[in-house]
Scaffold this motif. Structure first.
Motif, PDB file in Angstrom:
ATOM      1  N   ASP A 176      -7.085  -6.672  -4.242  1.00 19.45           N
ATOM      2  CA  ASP A 176      -5.922  -5.657  -4.114  1.00 19.45           C
ATOM      3  C   ASP A 176      -5.200  -5.479  -2.696  1.00 19.45           C
ATOM      4  N   ILE A 177      -6.067  -5.340  -1.621  1.00 20.94           N
ATOM      5  CA  ILE A 177      -5.529  -5.312  -0.311  1.00 20.94           C
ATOM      6  C   ILE A 177      -5.122  -6.269   0.412  1.00 20.94           C
ATOM      7  N   PHE A 178      -5.658  -7.714   0.227  1.00 20.57           N
ATOM      8  CA  PHE A 178      -4.886  -8.683   0.401  1.00 20.57           C
ATOM      9  C   PHE A 178      -3.585  -9.090   0.118  1.00 20.57           C
ATOM     10  N   LEU A 179      -3.407  -8.649  -1.237  1.00 10.30           N
ATOM     11  CA  LEU A 179      -2.018  -8.740  -1.654  1.00 10.30           C
ATOM     12  C   LEU A 179      -1.053  -7.749  -1.184  1.00 10.30           C
ATOM     13  N   ARG A 180      -1.743  -6.592  -0.809  1.00  9.27           N
ATOM     14  CA  ARG A 180      -0.830  -5.703  -0.380  1.00  9.27           C
ATOM     15  C   ARG A 180      -0.524  -5.895   1.181  1.00  9.27           C
ATOM     16  N   ASP A 181      -1.257  -6.040   1.895  1.00  7.68           N
ATOM     17  CA  ASP A 181      -1.361  -6.013   3.442  1.00  7.68           C
ATOM     18  C   ASP A 181      -1.349  -7.361   3.952  1.00  7.68           C
ATOM     19  N   GLY A 182      -1.593  -8.670   3.275  1.00  2.53           N
ATOM     20  CA  GLY A 182      -1.755  -9.789   3.853  1.00  2.53           C
ATOM     21  C   GLY A 182      -3.147  -9.924   4.480  1.00  2.53           C
TER      22      GLY A 182
END
Length: 207
Positions: A23-29
């Motif tokens: 979730d975080i990688f998709l949101r923030d790169g």
């Protein structure tokens, strides 16, 4: 930090960590992803996260590898490899086109390209888990059906690459460049039908 995948340690909250990281990688790169945010989203402590993944790159690579495994197993489970070659290719093309315009897959691709200068191992891991694995699965199938009466394929590796590229026609770049977010069923069918027809025109055996 050590970037040897062997340093990954699995435990009771391993999958929980991966879901939060996804979730975080998709949101923030990749670069913008904060370990505190990943731990919070996953519902674990930073100590637990680091005990599984001492390096953020290892975590990123594992998130994508597991997603590739899931997509590959789902596709192989649904494709009838005993069907006529053209039908197998049609089913495979459906899964490939869906994968090519999948937001998660394209987000990972963008991250790998953006970070490739500083972290070339991300690009290499993406290639092994995604494009190379797809190529190997398809080339293996094509080599197995070569000379069985339906197709004549002297170079299965090249033919696999050609079919994969045919399945990227039109929709892939439009989605990658964010020109279009979704596609009508007839647009997808057009690409699939064209890929199969073009491939069989080149390699199909005429009786």
């Amino acid at each position: 930090m050590n970037t040897n995948p062997a340093t990954i340690r699995k435990g009771r909250k391993f999958e929980q960590v991966l879901e939060g990281a996804r979730d975080i990688f998709l949101r923030d790169g990749f670069e913008g992803a904060n370990v505190d945010d990943i731990a919070r989203t996953a519902g674990v402590s930073k100590a637990t996260l680091y005990s599984y993944f001492p390096d953020k790159r290892l975590l990123f690579i594992e998130v994508f590898r597991q997603e590739c495994d899931r997509q590959t197993l789902a596709a192989l489970d649904q494709i009838d490899l005993g069907a006529p070659v053209a039908e197998v290719l049609r089913q495979a093309a459906g899964h490939m086109v869906a994968s090519f315009v999948n937001e998660f897959n394209q987000a990972v691709f963008r991250i790998c390209v953006a970070e490739s200068d500083r972290f070339p191992e991300l690009g290499a891991a993406f290639y092994r888990s995604g494009p190379r694995r797809l190529h190997d699965e398809l080339a293996g199938f094509l080599a197995g059906v070569d000379g069985q009466g339906e197709v004549a394929i002297p170079d299965a590796a090249l033919a696999a690459d050609q079919f994969i590229e045919l399945c990227k026609a039109d929709l892939y770049l439009r989605h990658l460049l964010r020109i279009d977010d979704s596609f009508a069923p007839e647009e997808i069918a057009r690409v699939i039908d064209g890929a199969v027809a073009t491939f069989m025109a080149r390699y199909g055996v005429r009786t």
